[in-house]
Design a protein around this motif. Structure first.
Motif, PDB file in Angstrom:
ATOM      1  N   LEU A  81       1.831 -11.444   9.237  1.00  0.00           N
ATOM      2  CA  LEU A  81       0.786 -10.474   9.590  1.00  0.00           C
ATOM      3  C   LEU A  81       1.223  -9.060   9.231  1.00  0.00           C
ATOM      4  O   LEU A  81       0.421  -8.241   8.759  1.00  0.00           O
ATOM      5  CB  LEU A  81       0.460 -10.582  11.082  1.00  0.00           C
ATOM      6  CG  LEU A  81      -0.680  -9.690  11.545  1.00  0.00           C
ATOM      7  CD1 LEU A  81      -1.964 -10.032  10.838  1.00  0.00           C
ATOM      8  CD2 LEU A  81      -0.866  -9.787  13.041  1.00  0.00           C
ATOM      9  N   GLY A  82       2.536  -8.782   9.414  1.00  0.00           N
ATOM     10  CA  GLY A  82       3.054  -7.465   9.060  1.00  0.00           C
ATOM     11  C   GLY A  82       2.851  -7.163   7.590  1.00  0.00           C
ATOM     12  O   GLY A  82       2.380  -6.088   7.212  1.00  0.00           O
ATOM     13  N   VAL A  83       3.186  -8.140   6.742  1.00  0.00           N
ATOM     14  CA  VAL A  83       3.005  -7.955   5.295  1.00  0.00           C
ATOM     15  C   VAL A  83       1.533  -7.774   4.965  1.00  0.00           C
ATOM     16  O   VAL A  83       1.159  -6.900   4.171  1.00  0.00           O
ATOM     17  CB  VAL A  83       3.597  -9.159   4.534  1.00  0.00           C
ATOM     18  CG1 VAL A  83       3.134  -9.143   3.091  1.00  0.00           C
ATOM     19  CG2 VAL A  83       5.096  -9.128   4.592  1.00  0.00           C
ATOM     20  N   ILE A  84       0.670  -8.583   5.619  1.00  0.00           N
ATOM     21  CA  ILE A  84      -0.767  -8.467   5.360  1.00  0.00           C
ATOM     22  C   ILE A  84      -1.236  -7.043   5.693  1.00  0.00           C
ATOM     23  O   ILE A  84      -1.994  -6.423   4.935  1.00  0.00           O
ATOM     24  CB  ILE A  84      -1.551  -9.513   6.175  1.00  0.00           C
ATOM     25  CG1 ILE A  84      -1.283 -10.903   5.612  1.00  0.00           C
ATOM     26  CG2 ILE A  84      -3.041  -9.228   6.145  1.00  0.00           C
ATOM     27  CD1 ILE A  84      -1.937 -12.018   6.393  1.00  0.00           C
ATOM     28  N   LEU A  85      -0.752  -6.498   6.834  1.00  0.00           N
ATOM     29  CA  LEU A  85      -1.192  -5.159   7.242  1.00  0.00           C
ATOM     30  C   LEU A  85      -0.728  -4.097   6.250  1.00  0.00           C
ATOM     31  O   LEU A  85      -1.496  -3.208   5.865  1.00  0.00           O
ATOM     32  CB  LEU A  85      -0.662  -4.843   8.642  1.00  0.00           C
ATOM     33  CG  LEU A  85      -1.296  -5.636   9.779  1.00  0.00           C
ATOM     34  CD1 LEU A  85      -0.699  -5.233  11.102  1.00  0.00           C
ATOM     35  CD2 LEU A  85      -2.796  -5.407   9.802  1.00  0.00           C
ATOM     36  N   VAL A  86       0.544  -4.204   5.810  1.00  0.00           N
ATOM     37  CA  VAL A  86       1.059  -3.206   4.866  1.00  0.00           C
ATOM     38  C   VAL A  86       0.288  -3.271   3.552  1.00  0.00           C
ATOM     39  O   VAL A  86      -0.128  -2.241   2.994  1.00  0.00           O
ATOM     40  CB  VAL A  86       2.567  -3.424   4.632  1.00  0.00           C
ATOM     41  CG1 VAL A  86       3.033  -2.591   3.454  1.00  0.00           C
ATOM     42  CG2 VAL A  86       3.362  -3.051   5.859  1.00  0.00           C
ATOM     43  N   VAL A  87       0.058  -4.514   3.071  1.00  0.00           N
ATOM     44  CA  VAL A  87      -0.683  -4.669   1.812  1.00  0.00           C
ATOM     45  C   VAL A  87      -2.106  -4.149   1.966  1.00  0.00           C
ATOM     46  O   VAL A  87      -2.639  -3.473   1.074  1.00  0.00           O
ATOM     47  CB  VAL A  87      -0.666  -6.151   1.378  1.00  0.00           C
ATOM     48  CG1 VAL A  87      -1.643  -6.371   0.249  1.00  0.00           C
ATOM     49  CG2 VAL A  87       0.723  -6.549   0.942  1.00  0.00           C
ATOM     50  N   ALA A  88      -2.722  -4.421   3.139  1.00  0.00           N
ATOM     51  CA  ALA A  88      -4.071  -3.921   3.380  1.00  0.00           C
ATOM     52  C   ALA A  88      -4.091  -2.408   3.320  1.00  0.00           C
ATOM     53  O   ALA A  88      -5.019  -1.806   2.759  1.00  0.00           O
ATOM     54  CB  ALA A  88      -4.565  -4.409   4.748  1.00  0.00           C
ATOM     55  N   ASP A  89      -3.053  -1.785   3.864  1.00  0.00           N
ATOM     56  CA  ASP A  89      -2.992  -0.324   3.825  1.00  0.00           C
ATOM     57  C   ASP A  89      -2.870   0.194   2.398  1.00  0.00           C
ATOM     58  O   ASP A  89      -3.534   1.160   2.019  1.00  0.00           O
ATOM     59  CB  ASP A  89      -1.806   0.157   4.659  1.00  0.00           C
ATOM     60  CG  ASP A  89      -1.675   1.659   4.556  1.00  0.00           C
ATOM     61  OD1 ASP A  89      -2.686   2.332   4.826  1.00  0.00           O
ATOM     62  OD2 ASP A  89      -0.602   2.139   4.176  1.00  0.00           O
ATOM     63  N   VAL A  90      -2.016  -0.484   1.593  1.00  0.00           N
ATOM     64  CA  VAL A  90      -1.869  -0.070   0.188  1.00  0.00           C
ATOM     65  C   VAL A  90      -3.205  -0.186  -0.529  1.00  0.00           C
ATOM     66  O   VAL A  90      -3.610   0.705  -1.295  1.00  0.00           O
ATOM     67  CB  VAL A  90      -0.792  -0.932  -0.513  1.00  0.00           C
ATOM     68  CG1 VAL A  90      -0.784  -0.653  -2.009  1.00  0.00           C
ATOM     69  CG2 VAL A  90       0.573  -0.639   0.071  1.00  0.00           C
ATOM     70  N   ILE A  91      -3.937  -1.293  -0.254  1.00  0.00           N
ATOM     71  CA  ILE A  91      -5.236  -1.496  -0.895  1.00  0.00           C
ATOM     72  C   ILE A  91      -6.209  -0.395  -0.478  1.00  0.00           C
ATOM     73  O   ILE A  91      -6.934   0.172  -1.302  1.00  0.00           O
ATOM     74  CB  ILE A  91      -5.795  -2.891  -0.548  1.00  0.00           C
ATOM     75  CG1 ILE A  91      -4.966  -3.961  -1.257  1.00  0.00           C
ATOM     76  CG2 ILE A  91      -7.255  -3.011  -0.946  1.00  0.00           C
ATOM     77  CD1 ILE A  91      -5.369  -5.367  -0.904  1.00  0.00           C
ATOM     78  N   PHE A  92      -6.198  -0.016   0.809  1.00  0.00           N
ATOM     79  CA  PHE A  92      -7.133   1.000   1.285  1.00  0.00           C
ATOM     80  C   PHE A  92      -6.818   2.370   0.701  1.00  0.00           C
ATOM     81  O   PHE A  92      -7.714   3.128   0.354  1.00  0.00           O
ATOM     82  CB  PHE A  92      -7.092   1.089   2.817  1.00  0.00           C
ATOM     83  CG  PHE A  92      -7.947   0.050   3.472  1.00  0.00           C
ATOM     84  CD1 PHE A  92      -9.256  -0.150   3.066  1.00  0.00           C
ATOM     85  CD2 PHE A  92      -7.443  -0.729   4.487  1.00  0.00           C
ATOM     86  CE1 PHE A  92     -10.046  -1.113   3.659  1.00  0.00           C
ATOM     87  CE2 PHE A  92      -8.219  -1.696   5.085  1.00  0.00           C
ATOM     88  CZ  PHE A  92      -9.515  -1.887   4.671  1.00  0.00           C
ATOM     89  N   SER A  93      -5.510   2.672   0.587  1.00  0.00           N
ATOM     90  CA  SER A  93      -5.178   4.032   0.169  1.00  0.00           C
ATOM     91  C   SER A  93      -5.277   4.218  -1.342  1.00  0.00           C
ATOM     92  O   SER A  93      -5.585   5.314  -1.798  1.00  0.00           O
ATOM     93  CB  SER A  93      -3.784   4.421   0.678  1.00  0.00           C
ATOM     94  OG  SER A  93      -2.861   3.418   0.361  1.00  0.00           O
ATOM     95  N   THR A  94      -5.005   3.164  -2.133  1.00  0.00           N
ATOM     96  CA  THR A  94      -5.213   3.278  -3.582  1.00  0.00           C
ATOM     97  C   THR A  94      -6.075   2.125  -4.064  1.00  0.00           C
ATOM     98  O   THR A  94      -5.556   1.129  -4.567  1.00  0.00           O
ATOM     99  CB  THR A  94      -3.880   3.256  -4.353  1.00  0.00           C
ATOM    100  OG1 THR A  94      -3.121   2.159  -3.861  1.00  0.00           O
ATOM    101  CG2 THR A  94      -3.116   4.520  -4.207  1.00  0.00           C
ATOM    102  N   PRO A  95      -7.398   2.215  -3.852  1.00  0.00           N
ATOM    103  CA  PRO A  95      -8.256   1.073  -4.179  1.00  0.00           C
ATOM    104  C   PRO A  95      -8.578   0.981  -5.667  1.00  0.00           C
ATOM    105  O   PRO A  95      -9.672   1.323  -6.095  1.00  0.00           O
ATOM    106  CB  PRO A  95      -9.513   1.325  -3.340  1.00  0.00           C
ATOM    107  CG  PRO A  95      -9.547   2.796  -3.140  1.00  0.00           C
ATOM    108  CD  PRO A  95      -8.161   3.322  -3.278  1.00  0.00           C
ATOM    109  N   THR A  96      -7.606   0.534  -6.464  1.00  0.00           N
ATOM    110  CA  THR A  96      -7.895   0.210  -7.861  1.00  0.00           C
ATOM    111  C   THR A  96      -7.836  -1.308  -8.031  1.00  0.00           C
ATOM    112  O   THR A  96      -7.308  -2.011  -7.167  1.00  0.00           O
ATOM    113  CB  THR A  96      -6.861   0.844  -8.805  1.00  0.00           C
ATOM    114  OG1 THR A  96      -5.580   0.292  -8.498  1.00  0.00           O
ATOM    115  CG2 THR A  96      -6.806   2.342  -8.645  1.00  0.00           C
ATOM    116  N   ILE A  97      -8.390  -1.795  -9.144  1.00  0.00           N
ATOM    117  CA  ILE A  97      -8.420  -3.238  -9.359  1.00  0.00           C
ATOM    118  C   ILE A  97      -7.002  -3.800  -9.398  1.00  0.00           C
ATOM    119  O   ILE A  97      -6.706  -4.856  -8.841  1.00  0.00           O
ATOM    120  CB  ILE A  97      -9.174  -3.565 -10.668  1.00  0.00           C
ATOM    121  CG1 ILE A  97     -10.653  -3.233 -10.487  1.00  0.00           C
ATOM    122  CG2 ILE A  97      -9.028  -5.045 -11.019  1.00  0.00           C
ATOM    123  CD1 ILE A  97     -11.507  -3.625 -11.655  1.00  0.00           C
ATOM    124  N   GLY A  98      -6.089  -3.043 -10.017  1.00  0.00           N
ATOM    125  CA  GLY A  98      -4.715  -3.510 -10.114  1.00  0.00           C
ATOM    126  C   GLY A  98      -4.075  -3.760  -8.764  1.00  0.00           C
ATOM    127  O   GLY A  98      -3.512  -4.828  -8.517  1.00  0.00           O
TER     128      GLY A  98
END
Lengths: 193, 159
Positions: B48-65
Motif C-alpha cells: 500500500l505504501g508503494v501504491i500511495l507513493v506511485v499515486a502521488d508521482v502520477i498526480f504531481s506529474t501526470p504525463t503518459i510516461g
C-alpha cells in the motif's frame, strides 16, 4: 464431442493470444509510449517470448462479466486499504498479543485459474498468506494473523469464500457460477437459521 | 498558485501515509512473533505504501510516461509480493522454522504426507528431533491380518 474439442482448441489459442497481447501491453507500459516503433518491437518481443518460454495453455472459461470484474477490483482495493491499516495498527498496538492460525479452506472451484487468482488476491490483502495448497482438493492453507477465537476464523473463511465467489462471478464458467451460488445460498441459510 | 497549493497538500498526505506504513512494516518485523507473522509485516503494508507513493508521482506529474510506468510498478508489486511471501512461508513451514505455540490452530499439521512430501512433521524440528521419522506408518500394517504382504511395490496402488 468434436465440437467440444474444437472449442477447447479455440480457447487455448485464444489464451495464448491474450497472453501475447498482455506482454505487448506491458512492453508499451514499460517504454511509456504507444508509438508505432514500440508496438512493432513489442509484437516481435511478445511472440518471441511466447514461443521460447512456452507455457501450457491456461484453461479459460470463455466468459467475462465486465461489471463483476470492476466489482472484484474495487472490493480488492478496499480490502487492501482496510487491512493495511489494521496490520499497521497491530504493529504499533501496545497490548499486542500474538494469536495466529493456519486454516485449511476448501474452495468450491475446481479451476486452476480461479484457485491461483483467489490465492493471489487473498495474499495481497494483508493479514493472510497462503502457506501451502492442495491442488487436487482445492484446499488453501492460509496463515492468518491476529485471530483469537472460533468466530474470527469463521469470519475469515467466509471472507475468502466471498473473494472466490466474486472472482467466479467475474471470470468463471457457467457451471462454476451455479456451484458457487448454491454454496453461497446454503451458507446464507445456515447463518439465518 | 491555488492549484499548486492543494497539489502540495496531497503530496504531503500521501507520502506521509506511505512513510507511516513503511515504519509500521519495520516495527512489525521486530515485534511479531515468528517468520510467518513477520512475513505479513514485511510484505503487506509496504504494498500500500508503494501504491500511495506511485499515486502521488502520477498526480504531481501526470504525463503518459509516468502513468504507464506507475501502473506497471503497482502491477508487479501486487503480483510479486504475495508470491515471494508464499514461497518464504512455505519454506519456513516445511522446515519447521516457526513457533507453533502462537498458533491458535494449525490445520496443516501432519498433512505433509498428503502434500506428497518426504519431510518429517514440523513438530519434530520444534522438539529438536530432526531424525526423519517414516511418514508411511508401517506398524498398523503388521498387525493387520487382512493384508498379509505389506511389502508392496511403490507402484502398486491397489487398496
Amino acid at each position: 464431442m468434436p465440437q467440444q474439442t474444437r472449442d477447447k482448441h479455440r480457447l487455448a489459442g485464444l489464451s495464448q493470444g491474450l497472453l501475447a497481447l498482455g506482454l505487448l501491453l506491458l512492453w508499451c507500459l514499460l517504454w511509456g509510449s504507444f508509438t508505432p516503433l514500440t508496438i512493432i518491437t513489442g509484437i516481435l518481443v511478445s511472440t518471441g517470448v511466447s514461443f521460447t518460454f512456452y507455457l501450457p495453455g491456461v484453461e479459460l472459461s470463455g466468459r467475462v462479466n465486465p461489471w463483476r470484474v470492476i466489482v472484484f477490483f474495487v472490493v480488492l482495493a478496499w480490502d487492501i486499504l482496510r487491512a493495511s491499516i489494521q496490520i499497521a495498527w497491530l504493529a504499533f498496538a501496545p497490548n499486542f498479543k500474538p494469536g495466529n492460525a493456519i486454516v485449511g479452506i476448501p474452495l468450491n472451484t475446481r479451476s486452476d485459474l480461479i484457485m491461483s487468482w483467489t490465492s493471489t488476491a487473498i495474499s495481497i490483502v494483508p493479514g493472510s498468506i497462503v502457506v501451502d495448497l492442495d491442488r487436487s482438493g482445492s484446499i488453501l492453507y492460509v496463515h492468518v494473523i491476529d485471530v483469537h477465537s472460533e468466530e474470527d476464523i469463521q469470519r475469515f473463511i467466509q471472507e475468502v469464500l466471498d473473494t472466490e465467489r466474486r472472482l467466479v462471478l467475474a471470470i468463471g464458467s457457467k457451471a462454476e457460477v451455479v456451484r458457487v451460488n448454491e454454496q453461497h445460498a446454503l451458507a446464507r441459510g445456515r447463518k439465518n437459521r | 498558485m491555488t492549484g499548486e497549493w492543494w497539489r502540495d497538500a496531497l503530496t504531503i498526505a500521501l507520502v506521509f501515509a506511505a512513510a507511516v506504513l513503511c515504519l509500521a512494516a519495520g516495527v512489525g518485523l521486530l515485534r511479531f512473533s515468528d517468520v510467518l507473522a513477520r512475513l505479513h509485516a514485511a510484505t503487506k503494508p509496504q504494498v500500500l505504501g508503494v501504491i500511495l507513493v506511485v499515486a502521488d508521482v502520477i498526480f504531481s506529474t501526470p504525463t503518459i510516461g509516468t502513468i504507464t510506468l506507475g501502473f506497471s510498478i503497482i502491477l508487479f508489486q501486487a503480483l510479486t509480493a504475495p508470491i515471494s511471501a508464499h514461497m518464504v512461508g512455505r519454506a519456513a513451514y516445511r522446515t519447521g522454522k516457526f513457533r507453533s505455540d502462537v498458533l491458535f490452530r494449525d490445520e496443516l499439521r501432519g498433512r505433509n504426507h498428503l502434500l506428497g512430501l518426504d519431510y518429517p512433521d514440523p513438530e519434530d524440528y520444534v522438539s529438536g528431533n530432526t531424525v526423519a521419522t517414516p511418514l508411511v506408518q508401517e506398524a498398523p500394517v503388521e498387525h493387520d491380518p487382512v493384508v498379509p504382504n505389506h511389502e508392496q511395490t511403490p507402484g502398486d496402488t491397489a487398496r
